[in-house]
Design an enzyme around this catalytic site. Structure first.
Site, PDB file in Angstrom:
ATOM      1  N   GLU A  27       0.840  -1.197   0.000  1.00 24.30           N
ATOM      2  CA  GLU A  27       0.000   0.000   0.000  1.00 24.30           C
ATOM      3  C   GLU A  27       0.876   1.247   0.000  1.00 24.30           C
ATOM      4  OE1 GLU A  27      -3.280   0.981  -0.295  1.00 24.30           O
ATOM      5  OE2 GLU A  27      -2.291   2.926  -0.116  1.00 24.30           O
ATOM      6  N   THR A  37     -12.203   3.780  -1.138  1.00 25.84           N
ATOM      7  CA  THR A  37     -12.966   3.146  -0.051  1.00 25.84           C
ATOM      8  C   THR A  37     -13.302   4.131   1.065  1.00 25.84           C
ATOM      9  OG1 THR A  37     -11.877   1.075  -0.590  1.00 25.84           O
ATOM     10  CG2 THR A  37     -12.878   1.194   1.579  1.00 25.84           C
ATOM     11  N   HIS A  97     -25.966  -2.205  -2.100  1.00 28.14           N
ATOM     12  CA  HIS A  97     -26.976  -2.221  -3.160  1.00 28.14           C
ATOM     13  C   HIS A  97     -27.640  -3.591  -3.265  1.00 28.14           C
ATOM     14  CE1 HIS A  97     -26.349   1.791  -4.730  1.00 28.14           C
ATOM     15  NE2 HIS A  97     -25.047   1.628  -4.520  1.00 28.14           N
ATOM     16  N   ARG A 121     -14.626   8.404  -8.048  1.00 26.87           N
ATOM     17  CA  ARG A 121     -14.974   7.099  -8.629  1.00 26.87           C
ATOM     18  C   ARG A 121     -13.916   6.686  -9.654  1.00 26.87           C
ATOM     19  NH1 ARG A 121     -19.239  10.662  -8.924  1.00 26.87           N
ATOM     20  NH2 ARG A 121     -21.185  10.104  -7.907  1.00 26.87           N
TER      21      ARG A 121
END
Ligand SMILES: Cc1cc2nc3c(=O)[nH]c(=O)nc-3n(C[C@H](O)[C@H](O)[C@H](O)COP(=O)(O)OP(=O)(O)OC[C@H]3O[C@@H](n4cnc5c(N)ncnc54)[C@H](O)[C@@H]3O)c2cc1C
Length: 503
Positions: A41, A51, A59, A320
Site C-alpha cells: 500500500e 474506499t 446495493h 470514482r
C-alpha cells in the site's frame, strides 16, 4: 504490520497491490489457503482512497445489466452481507430503499428497474403508489407519482468494512507493507519482480487492486486496454439530530441511468446527501466546491423536501474509478478512450500476462461486492496453482470490538472496573473512551494517524468534528507509538498537526 523494511525478502505466493476494500478482501479470501501473501500500500494507512469516501450503500442488484458479473455478485453479496459483517464486526443496517418517480418518464424507469431486478434475482421489490410512499417517508416530494421499494438495500460503515477485511487478512497471516508505492513490474524466470519505493518484492502471482491507479499498474506489464477516468462526487453530512429526516435510501429515477443524487441515513445516525458527478483530470483532487454543493441542493429537492441544511457538519468528496476502454486510432496510432464507459468490473488476466490479474474499474457497487470480488479472484488465482492446500487455521472472524456508547450502564460500569481507561471519555460527541482509542491503535493494521483513529474508533465524527478530541488523540498516539507529538500526522503523509513547542 511492516512499515519500511529493506533487505532480503522471501518469494511470496501472491502480492496484492493496493490495500483498499477489494485488496483487503482478495488477500483475506486467498488466506483460506496456505499461502504467503503480501499486501502493498502506497499510503501511510489502508483504505484511504476510493474506499474512504462513498455513499456506503449496500446495493440490492437491480441496476446492473443481467448477465454482467456485477449483477450476480451484487445480489449474492447483498444476501450474504449480514453474515460477513457479523464475522468482521462491522456495523450494517438493512434500511430498504425507494427509487422515486416524478412524472411519466420516471414511471417508465422504475418499471425497467423492477424488470431488471427480477431478472437478476432481487427479492421483495414492490411498486408503491404516492400515498404508500409518503406514508413510509413523509419528507419525500409530494409531487411524486410512484416509487420502487426494495427491502434488501442497506447501509454499512464503509471505512470499517474495508479496514476489517485488511485486519482479518493480517490476522490470518498477510504481511502488510504501508508507505510502499509500486513503481514497476517485471517478469523474470516465471516470477514477478515488483519494484517499489520500499525495495523489490518477488511473487509467483500478482493481483492489481490499485483503485484509481489500476490502469497504470496494468500498463506496467500489459498493453493499455482501459483507462481510469476519475469522477468526483461531493456530499453533505447532516448531524444526528436531523437523522430521522429519511429512514431509507432515497434514489431518483434518472434519465442517464446513473444512481444520481441520493439522500440516505448512515449507520452512525446521520443523513448523507449527494453525490455529484464530475469528470476530472487529477485522480487526487478531492476538494469540495460551492458550485457542486449548490447543484446537489437543487437536484435533491426533486426527491426530498425540507432538508435542514443548517445541520450540516461536514462536506467531503470521493473519486470514482470510472473505467473506459481504449483503442488505437488507425490513422494517428494514438490511444483513444471510447465514449462508452465499461459496464462491468474488469477482473482477470490481461492478454499475454499469465499470473498477473487485474481487479480494475471497481466503481459502485464495488463496496457491496468486495467480498464476492475477493472470493472470485482467489478462485482464479488458486485455479492456477498445483495442489493448493486449505488453511485449516483460517479464522474468518475479527476480534470483538467494544462499542462503549452502545452499552447499558451496568455493562459500562463493569468494563470500567476491568480497565480504568474505559472510564475516560476521549470523544465527548460520540462517547468514545481511551481504551477504544488504544484498541484502534494496537489491532493488526492499526491506526497511526488522528484520522486513522477516527475511522476505527469513531472519534471526531460528531458535531465538533474533532475540535475537542484531536489534542487528546495526538497525545495517546504519541504515548502509544513512542513518537514525539511533532511526528504524529493528521492523515496523509506529512500532515503534521504540531510544528514545535513554544515553551
Ligand atoms: C462517490 C462514490 C460513491 C460510491 N458509492 C458506493 C455505494 O454506495 N455502494 C457501493 O457498493 N460502492 C460505492 N462506491 C464504490 C466503492 O467505494 C468502490 O468500488 C471501492 O471502494 C473500491 O475499492 P478499491 O479497493 O478497489 O479501491 P481503493 O479503495 O482506492 O483502493 C486502492 C488502493 O490501492 C492503493 N494504490 C494505488 N496505487 C498504488 C501503487 N502504485 N502502489 C501501492 N498501492 C497503490 C491506493 O492507495 C488504495 O489504497 C462509490 C464510490 C464513490 C467514489
Amino acid at each position: 504490520m511492516v512499515f519500511k523494511v529493506k533487505g532480503d525478502r522471501p518469494v511470496y505466493d501472491v502480492i496484492v497491490i493496493g490495500a483498499g476494500v477489494t485488496g483487503g478482501f482478495v488477500a483475506r479470501e486467498l488466506l483460506r489457503y496456505k499461502l504467503k501473501v503480501a499486501l502493498l500500500e502506497k499510503n501511510n494507512d489502508v483504505c484511504c482512497e476510493v474506499t474512504r469516501a462513498n455513499t456506503a450503500i449496500v446495493h440490492s442488484g437491480y441496476s446492473a445489466k443481467p448477465g454482467a458479473l456485477k449483477a450476480g455478485m451484487t445480489v449474492r453479496a447483498n444476501e450474504n452481507f449480514h453474515h460477513v459483517c457479523e464475522e468482521l464486526q462491522v456495523e450494517f443496517k438493512r434500511t430498504g430503499s425507494l427509487m422515486i418517480a416524478i412524472g411519466e418518464y420516471g414511471l417508465e424507469k422504475i418499471y425497467q428497474k423492477l424488470k431488471r431486478g427480477k431478472k437478476n434475482g432481487v427479492k421483495g421489490m414492490k411498486i408503491l403508489n404516492r400515498e404508500e410512499t409518503l406514508a413510509l417517508e413523509p419528507n419525500i416530494n409530494p409531487e411524486i407519482v410512484m416509487s420502487l421499494f426494495v427491502p434488501s438495500t442497506g447501509v454499512v460503515n464503509p471505512w470499517e468494512f474495508g479496514l476489517a477485511a485488511v485486519e482479518n487478512a493480517v490476522d490470518n497471516g498477510a504481511e502488510l507493507f504501508l508507505n510502499t508505492r509500486v513503481t514497476g513490474l517485471e517478469k523474470k524466470s516465471g516470477l514477478y519482480s515488483v519494484k517499489t519505493d520500499n525495495g523489490v518484492f518477488t511473487a509467483k502471482y500478482v493481483v492489481n487492486c490499485a483503485g484509481l491507479y489500476a490502469d497504470e499498474i496494468s500498463e506496467m506489464v500489459a498493453e493499455p486496454f482501459f483507462k481510469i477516468v476519475p469522477r468526483r462526487g461531493e456530499y453533505f453530512v447532516l448531524d444526528t439530530d436531523a437523522g430521522d429526516h429519511v429512514g431509507r435510501v432515497i434514489f431518483q429515477a434518472r434519465e442517464d441511468d446513473t444512481k444520481g443524487c441520493i439522500v440516505t441515513p448512515t449507520v452512525h445516525g446521520n443523513i448523507l446527501v449527494g453525490p455529484s458527478a464530475e469528470d476530472l483530470q487529477d485522480k487526487d483532487d478531492n476538494a469540495t466546491t460551492q458550485e457542486r454543493m449548490d447543484l446537489i441542493k437543487s437536484v435533491i429537492q426533486r426527491s426530498v423536501v425540507g432538508i435542514p441544511y443548517n445541520h450540516v457538519i461536514r462536506s467531503f468528496a470521493g473519486i470514482r474509478p470510472r473505467p473506459n476502454w481504449v483503442s488505437q486510432n488507425p490513422e494517428t496510432g494514438d490511444l483513444e478512450c471510447y465514449e462508452d464507459d465499461v459496464k462491468d468490473f474488469i477482473l482477470g488476466e490481461p492478454e499475454g500476462c499469465e499470473n498477473f490479474f487485474n481487479v480494475a474499474g471497481i466503481k459502485s457497487p464495488g463496496l457491496t461486492c468486495a467480498q464476492e470480488i475477493g472470493d472470485y479472484m482467489a478462485g482464479l488465482v488458486i485455479a492456477k496453482m498445483q495442489n493448493p492446500q486449505l488453511n485449516e487455521r483460517f479464522n474468518p472472524c475479527r476480534p470483538k470490538k467494544v462499542r462503549f456508547a452502545q452499552m447499558s450502564l451496568e455493562e459500562q460500569q463493569q468494563l470500567v472496573r476491568q480497565d480504568r481507561r474505559y472510564g475516560k471519555i476521549v470523544c465527548r460527541c460520540k462517547k468514545v473512551t481511551e481504551a477504544e482509542v488504544v484498541d484502534a491503535i494496537w489491532r493488526n493494521a492499526g491506526a497511526r494517524t488522528v484520522d486513522g483513529v477516527k475511522r476505527r474508533a469513531g472519534t471526531g465524527l460528531g458535531r465538533c468534528q474533532g475540535g475537542f478530541c484531536t489534542e487528546e488523540i495526538l497525545k495517546i498516539l504519541s504515548r502509544e507509538l513512542g513518537k514525539p507529538l511533532e511526528e504524529i500526522e493528521k492523515d496523509g503523509s506529512g500532515s503534521y498537526v504540531v510544528s514545535g513547542r513554544l515553551k
